[in-house]
Design a protein around this motif. Sequence first.
Motif, PDB file in Angstrom:
ATOM      1  N   THR A  56      -2.909  -3.558 -10.537  1.00 53.67           N
ATOM      2  CA  THR A  56      -2.009  -3.264  -9.413  1.00 53.67           C
ATOM      3  C   THR A  56      -0.607  -2.940  -9.897  1.00 53.67           C
ATOM      4  N   TYR A 195      -6.274  -0.990  -5.630  1.00 52.37           N
ATOM      5  CA  TYR A 195      -5.291  -1.557  -6.561  1.00 52.37           C
ATOM      6  C   TYR A 195      -4.626  -0.447  -7.359  1.00 52.37           C
ATOM      7  N   VAL A 198      -2.318   1.874  -5.339  1.00 54.63           N
ATOM      8  CA  VAL A 198      -1.025   1.236  -5.068  1.00 54.63           C
ATOM      9  C   VAL A 198      -0.161   1.214  -6.331  1.00 54.63           C
ATOM     10  N   THR A 202       3.135   3.851  -4.412  1.00 52.85           N
ATOM     11  CA  THR A 202       3.050   3.026  -3.198  1.00 52.85           C
ATOM     12  C   THR A 202       3.199   3.866  -1.929  1.00 52.85           C
ATOM     13  N   ALA A 205       0.014   5.734  -1.341  1.00 50.15           N
ATOM     14  CA  ALA A 205      -1.011   4.765  -0.956  1.00 50.15           C
ATOM     15  C   ALA A 205      -0.907   4.428   0.528  1.00 50.15           C
ATOM     16  N   GLN A 206       0.321   4.251   1.009  1.00 51.20           N
ATOM     17  CA  GLN A 206       0.495   3.970   2.433  1.00 51.20           C
ATOM     18  C   GLN A 206       0.037   5.145   3.288  1.00 51.20           C
ATOM     19  N   VAL A 212       0.517  -2.029   1.095  1.00 47.90           N
ATOM     20  CA  VAL A 212       0.867  -2.405  -0.273  1.00 47.90           C
ATOM     21  C   VAL A 212       0.821  -3.924  -0.469  1.00 47.90           C
ATOM     22  N   THR A 215      -2.668  -5.643  -0.482  1.00 50.22           N
ATOM     23  CA  THR A 215      -3.435  -5.169  -1.633  1.00 50.22           C
ATOM     24  C   THR A 215      -2.994  -5.886  -2.895  1.00 50.22           C
ATOM     25  N   ARG A 216      -1.678  -5.901  -3.129  1.00 50.89           N
ATOM     26  CA  ARG A 216      -1.168  -6.586  -4.318  1.00 50.89           C
ATOM     27  C   ARG A 216      -1.446  -8.077  -4.251  1.00 50.89           C
TER      28      ARG A 216
END
Lengths: 344, 257
Positions: A56, A195, A198, A202, A205-206, A212, A215-216
């Motif tokens: 990540t 992972y 992200v 980020t 990914a969104q 975020v 996930t992290r």
Amino acid sequence: MSGAVRLLAALIGLAVLAAAAIYAPAVLDDYMVRVLIVMCINAVLVSSLALGNGFTGVFSIGHVGFVAVGAYVSGILALPLEAKASLLPDLPSWLASWYIGFLPSTIAGGLVCVALAFAVGAPLMRLSGHFVSVATLGFLVIVNVVLINADDFTRGARTFTGIPMQTTLPWALGWLVVTLVVLARIVYAPTGRAYRAVREDTIAAQAIGLDVLPTRLSAFVLGAFFAGVGGSLYGHYLGSFSPKSFYLQYTFLLVSMLVIGGMGSLTGSIVGVIAVTLLSELLRNLERGMDIGPITVPPLYGAAQIVLGIIFIFFMIFRPSGALGDRELRLGWLLGRRNSSERT
Amino acid sequence: MSGAVPLLATSGLTKIFGRLTALRGQSISLNAGEIVGVIGPNGSGKSTFFNLVTGFLRPNAGEVRLNGTPIQTLAPARIARLGIARTFQGTRLFAGLSVLENVRAAAQLRHPSSMLDAVLGTPRLRAVERAVNASAEELLGLVDLRRHAHRRAGDLPYGDQRRLELVRALATGPSLLMLDEPAAGMDASETRRLLELISEIRHRYKLGVIVVEHDMDLIMNLCDRIQVLAAGETVFEGSPAAVQAHPRVREVYLGHE
Ligand SMILES: Nc1ncnc2c1ncn2[C@@H]1O[C@H](COP(=O)(O)OP(=O)(O)OP(=O)(O)O)[C@@H](O)[C@H]1O
Ligand SMILES: [Mg+2]
């Protein structure tokens, strides 16, 4: 068909491992067995650290904080009742009269770390880059200070002792297999893909629907579980330890194993553990001084740390992605699969 | 069309950065299957509009409604899950991942599975991975990237990166696709292919599409309607022909071409 073959291969592999672990002490000397046990424990810790740091991209240096919590929690729970009464006389009564064995106390250590990781991770996983690293270092310091000051539970800075030394090679290897199977299945599945997405970007990914923070956090929490488990294994291996067993020196060791092996790769973690362990064992013997024929090498105390530090710096400069980077060593031929670079 | 709830409708959308009003009272509405262009000089608020609709910015005033539901307070990931997908000005790929993984990461949005499925290797996980794979392969085929599936996305030529970002957005299964300068950096023939691609996507997936673009050929040939922004204000809205004929638009924008 290929599923059955794979299952068979896995079962045979496990059987061979189990036999090796059980009969190793008969063949190998005590020193070798101890090195192997510590390697297995460190591999649990480094691969679980890779989950957050490598996959990540949230570089935590607080992992050893969870290792400490796992060691102490399982240590307190697994301390035989008489030992508890004499070593930890001020324990609250519900704890003083409570004893659980090695396996349950190990799982309990992991679960306490899960709860702690949720609490710590919820604010920290919002940060990125260097901020997370510094903040997780802060977490490690806080854990250390709390352990030193929670005398009633930990004997403070004094040695916490009396834990049954139950971490045998089969136990350590067994937990390593569990850790690697769980992590590999998660990392090379949709969750692991999230992972890496992200980690890469980020914002993008969104835009494809990935939150975020959760996930992290899921990687951080899962990593903390295995850190707690590894801590318990380590505690039950050493039998006695103190807060400084789980502090900066151990952190540096694990981080260098991770970085040297390659952060985005589980097999890389193993490679890092093996390489650094062999090297430090070699250097440790060197440190004590020795005779090579007519030449006498004087003891060079601290040389191991220095050499490890230098190698670490070399990797940072010349190969910052580590030996394996994002790649996995594959036993594709064994499992009848072609090497696919699907994940990279 | 009349009476039905539009796919996307903004009203009075306003964004202020310090002393700068980047977007003032913007309103737009479109239905599924429509392609709307948004044009305007640099700094006129086009990307700001995108960021407001997709949740990356919060408006100071105004509303964004998706199928009639206000979404302007939702987080970007939530909005993506509700069906708005976008690309970014200047591309944002997962550069270190393979081309295929970029699309799979987006495609798995419509095929949920849990961590427990992964650990236990349940049949559901295998079904999900199959579906994600199939949809990723299909989309890569759409932009001729299948043969580069295992290359690192960041190593692709720029035009391919833009097309990859487009199909990655598409992989989330959106009802509205928002493209921020998709043709930037493409040559004339690539731009023509892009035009065909977007038209095909619109028909095949019945999407609403909003395109921000400086390439007037692309905009005029692609869009059903065009909105013209200048300094955050809506100057004009109409058909491509009307936009081209409008004197004020020629003055604020087309004059620059
Ligand atoms: N996050 C921000 N903070 C401050 N100012 C911003 C921010 N984002 C955009 N702006 C300003 O708002 C104005 C509109 O920017 P925007 O990016 O929406 O323009 P644009 O129409 O997309 O331009 P371009 O054609 O160059 O992409 C610009 O003056 C820009 O500098
Ligand atoms: Mg813009």
